[in-house]
Design an enzyme around this catalytic site. Structure first.
Site, PDB file in Angstrom:
ATOM      1  N   TYR A 194      -4.606  12.414 -15.654  1.00  0.00           N
ATOM      2  CA  TYR A 194      -5.445  10.826 -15.448  1.00  0.00           C
ATOM      3  C   TYR A 194      -7.148  11.763 -15.247  1.00  0.00           C
ATOM      4  O   TYR A 194      -7.396  11.016 -14.155  1.00  0.00           O
ATOM      5  CB  TYR A 194      -5.226   9.996 -15.471  1.00  0.00           C
ATOM      6  CG  TYR A 194      -4.421   9.702 -13.684  1.00  0.00           C
ATOM      7  CD1 TYR A 194      -2.418   9.675 -14.431  1.00  0.00           C
ATOM      8  CD2 TYR A 194      -4.728   9.897 -13.100  1.00  0.00           C
ATOM      9  CE1 TYR A 194      -2.176   9.618 -12.719  1.00  0.00           C
ATOM     10  CE2 TYR A 194      -4.259   9.695 -11.655  1.00  0.00           C
ATOM     11  CZ  TYR A 194      -2.124   9.714 -11.680  1.00  0.00           C
ATOM     12  OH  TYR A 194      -2.047   9.402 -10.438  1.00  0.00           O
ATOM     13  N   CYS A 251      -0.141  28.355 -17.663  1.00  0.00           N
ATOM     14  CA  CYS A 251      -0.382  28.721 -18.850  1.00  0.00           C
ATOM     15  C   CYS A 251      -0.877  27.816 -19.265  1.00  0.00           C
ATOM     16  O   CYS A 251       0.038  27.267 -20.489  1.00  0.00           O
ATOM     17  CB  CYS A 251       0.755  29.649 -19.089  1.00  0.00           C
ATOM     18  SG  CYS A 251       0.278  30.421 -20.941  1.00  0.00           S
ATOM     19  N   PRO A 268       1.303  -1.534  -0.330  1.00  0.00           N
ATOM     20  CA  PRO A 268       0.427  -0.193   0.361  1.00  0.00           C
ATOM     21  C   PRO A 268       1.160   1.216  -0.027  1.00  0.00           C
ATOM     22  O   PRO A 268       2.150   1.350   0.839  1.00  0.00           O
ATOM     23  CB  PRO A 268      -1.019   0.255   0.966  1.00  0.00           C
ATOM     24  CG  PRO A 268       0.146  -1.187   1.964  1.00  0.00           C
ATOM     25  CD  PRO A 268       1.014  -1.899   1.245  1.00  0.00           C
ATOM     26  N   GLY A 269       0.486   2.642  -0.996  1.00  0.00           N
ATOM     27  CA  GLY A 269       0.799   3.796  -1.028  1.00  0.00           C
ATOM     28  C   GLY A 269      -0.412   4.365  -0.238  1.00  0.00           C
ATOM     29  O   GLY A 269       0.112   5.059   0.344  1.00  0.00           O
TER      30      GLY A 269
END
Length: 451
Positions: free
Chosen positions: A349, A376, A302-303
Site C-alpha cells: 500500500y 523478481c 495500539p500495535g
C-alpha cells in the site's frame, strides 16, 4: 524533499538507543550493526528491547492518566498482529498491557508466553470453531463478535464448555480515518464488523444467550492516524448507541481500537501520545456528559505505536545502478539483499520509509536514491525516495528504521528467500528471539525431495 545529513539519525524515526560510535558505525544499545551482521547475517530485524518496553509503558500510562483526569478508567491491549512472538508478548504483559490476537496461532503464542488468558482478546472476521473452542477453553477475557453467525457459534461452544463467555460486538461507526484506503477499516462496505444501525438487534441476540456476557461495542477506524478528530467522532456515534443499549442491561465498556501513527520519514509528524490521549479522553468525557450516561471503561488497542519505532532492518548493499531518466536526470537504484519478502508494506500500500548508511559515515554529497529489493518484481521497492552518500558501495550496510510493525508479520518466502531472524538488543547484548530461515528450512517442506 529536503536533503538530510545522512550521517545523522533522527530520534523521531530511530529507536531511543540508536547512535553512532566514535568510528561512525551505527549502534543499537551499544552493539555495532557490523557485529550484528557478522553474527546473524542480513537481512536482519534488530529490536531495541528497552525502547519497546518503555514505549508500551508510556502508552499505557498516557491513556490511564488522561482518562483518570476526566474521572474514568482506560485499559490498553497490544495489537499482536503488528508483531508477535513470545518475547514481545512477555514485554507488553510486563508493561501492564493485555494482548489482542486474531487467529489461533497468535493465541497460541500469547498463551505460550504465559500472558494471563483473562487479559487476552480474540479478534477475527472468520474465526473457526477450533479457534473459538481454543479461546473458550483457555478462558480468554473477551471474544470480539464480528458477524451475526458468530453469536450462535460462540454461544454454543461456551454452553458446551459450561462457561459464560465475555464478548464485545465490533461495529462500523462510518468514520473514515485519514489514511490509506486499504488501512481504513471502518467503512460500511468492508469485511469487518456490523453497521452501527445493526447493533441493537445483535446485542439483543447476545443477551438472549445465557452463555454470553455482553461487555460493549468495539470499533476500529483505521491505521497510521495522526489526529484525534476521527476517534472523537467515532466515540460520539458509538456512545449514542451505547446509551440506548443501557436501557436493557449493563454496558461496562467501550473499545475505540487503535491505529495511532508513528514517524517513518522526516516529513511525518505524529502527535505525542500524551496529547492524543488527552484529546480523546476529553472528547469521550464531553460526549458522555452530553448524553447524561455513566462513563464506561474505555479500551484501546495500539500495535504499531508500541513496536514500530523499536526496530530497524539491516541490509547489505549488493549493487548500485545509476539509471538515466528523461531530461538528463539520474535515478540511482541501490539494491539490497532483502526486499518485499521482509517488508511488503511499500508494495502492498505504498508505505514510505527512510534509509541511512549504517556501517560508516561519509563526507560525500548526498544523492537521491531508490532502495530496491532483490525480488523478481519491478514493484519490489523498500524506500521509494531518500538520500544516501554518493559513495554508497557494495557491501555497505544500510538501516531502514521503524520496521517493527507489519514487516516480520507480513514476511514471506517469495523467490525462496528465507525470512530473516529477529534479534533483541539490550544493555550491550544481542540475542535472537525469532530464528531465521535458510535453505534447509525452506527445502524441508518440499515433499518431492528424496532423502
Amino acid at each position: 524533499m529536503t536533503q538530510p545529513d545522512n550521517n545523522l539519525l533522527n530520534p523521531a524515526i530511530f529507536s531511543r538507543s540508536v547512535a553512532r560510535d566514535s568510528s561512525g558505525i551505527v549502534t543499537v544499545s551499544g552493539v555495532r550493526v557490523t557485529d550484528l551482521a557478522q553474527q546473524f547475517g542480513t537481512p536482519l530485524y534488530v529490536v531495541d528491547e528497552v525502547d519497546a518496553r518503555e514505549t508500551a509503558v508510556e502508552i499505557r500510562e498516557a491513556f490511564e492518566g488522561a482518562f483518570a483526569r476526566v474521572g474514568a478508567t482506560a485499559k490498553t491491549y497490544y495489537a499482536g498482529k503488528a508483531f508477535l512472538c513470545t518475547e514481545v508478548a512477555r514485554w507488553v504483559d510486563e508493561a501492564g498491557m493485555g494482548v489482542d490476537v486474531c487467529s489461533g496461532g497468535e493465541l497460541a503464542v500469547a498463551l505460550a508466553a504465559d500472558v494471563p488468558p483473562a487479559r487476552i482478546g480474540l479478534h477475527g472476521n472468520n474465526k473457526s470453531v477450533a479457534e473459538i473452542s481454543m479461546a473458550v477453553e483457555a478462558g480468554v477475557g473477551s471474544i470480539i463478535i464480528d458477524s451475526l453467525i458468530e453469536i450462535e457459534r460462540i454461544a454454543s461452544i461456551a454452553a458446551a464448555a459450561g462457561v459464560v463467555q465475555n464478548v464485545r460486538l465490533r461495529v462500523n461507526s462510518g468514520v473514515h480515518a485519514n489514511t490509506h484506503e486499504y488501512l481504513a477499516t471502518s467503512h460500511e462496505d468492508q469485511k469487518f464488523g456490523l453497521p452501527l444501525s445493526a447493533a441493537p438487534d445483535a446485542v439483543a441476540r447476545i443477551r438472549s444467550r445465557e452463555s454470553l456476557k455482553f461487555l460493549g461495542l468495539h470499533c476500529h477506524i483505521g491505521s497510521q492516524i495522526f489526529a484525534s478528530e476521527g476517534f472523537a467522532e467515532s466515540a460520539r456515534r458509538l456512545l449514542e448507541v451505547h446509551r440506548d443499549l443501557l436501557v436493557d442491561g449493563p454496558v461496562p465498556e467501550l473499545n475505540l481500537g487503535g491505529g495511532f501513527g508513528i514517524a517513518y520519514t522526516e516529513e511525518d509528524e505524529p502527535p505525542k501520545i500524551t496529547e492524543l490521549a488527552n484529546q480523546i479522553a476529553g472528547a469521550v468525557r464531553s460526549a458522555v456528559d452530553d448524553l447524561a450516561i455513566p462513563m464506561p471503561i474505555v479500551l484501546f488497542e495500539p500495535g504499531r505505536a508500541v513496536i514500530g519505532r523499536s526496530t530497524l532492518t539491516l541490509y547489505t548493499v549488493g549493487t548500485v545502478k545509476p539509471v538515466a531518466l528523461e531530461g538528463g536526470a539520474v535515478r540511482t537504484y541501490v539494491s539490497v539483499d532483502g526486499g518485499m519478502s521482509d517488508n511488503a508494506r511499500p508494495a502492498l500500500y505504498g508505505a514510505d520509509y527512510s534509509v541511512r548508511l549504517a556501517s560508516r559515515v561519509s563526507d560525500a554529497d548526498p544523492i537521491l536514491i531508490r532502495l530496491a529489493g532483490k525480488h523478481c518484481e519491478s514493484g519490489d521497492i523498500i524506500v521509494h525516495s531518500d538520500y544516501l552518500p554518493a559513495d554508497i558501495s557494495p557491501d555497505d550496510l544500510v538501516a531502514v528504521p521503524a520496521t517493527g510493525a507489519y514487516c516480520w508479520s507480513l514476511s514471506s518466502n517469495y523467490n525462496y528467500l528465507g525470512r530473516p531472524p529477529v534479534v533483541a538488543v539490550r544493555g550491550g547484548q544481542a540475542r535472537m528471539i525469532v530464528r531465521g530461515e535458510g535453505l534447509t528450512e525452506l527445502l524441508s517442506r518440499d515433499c518431492g525431495i528424496v532423502g
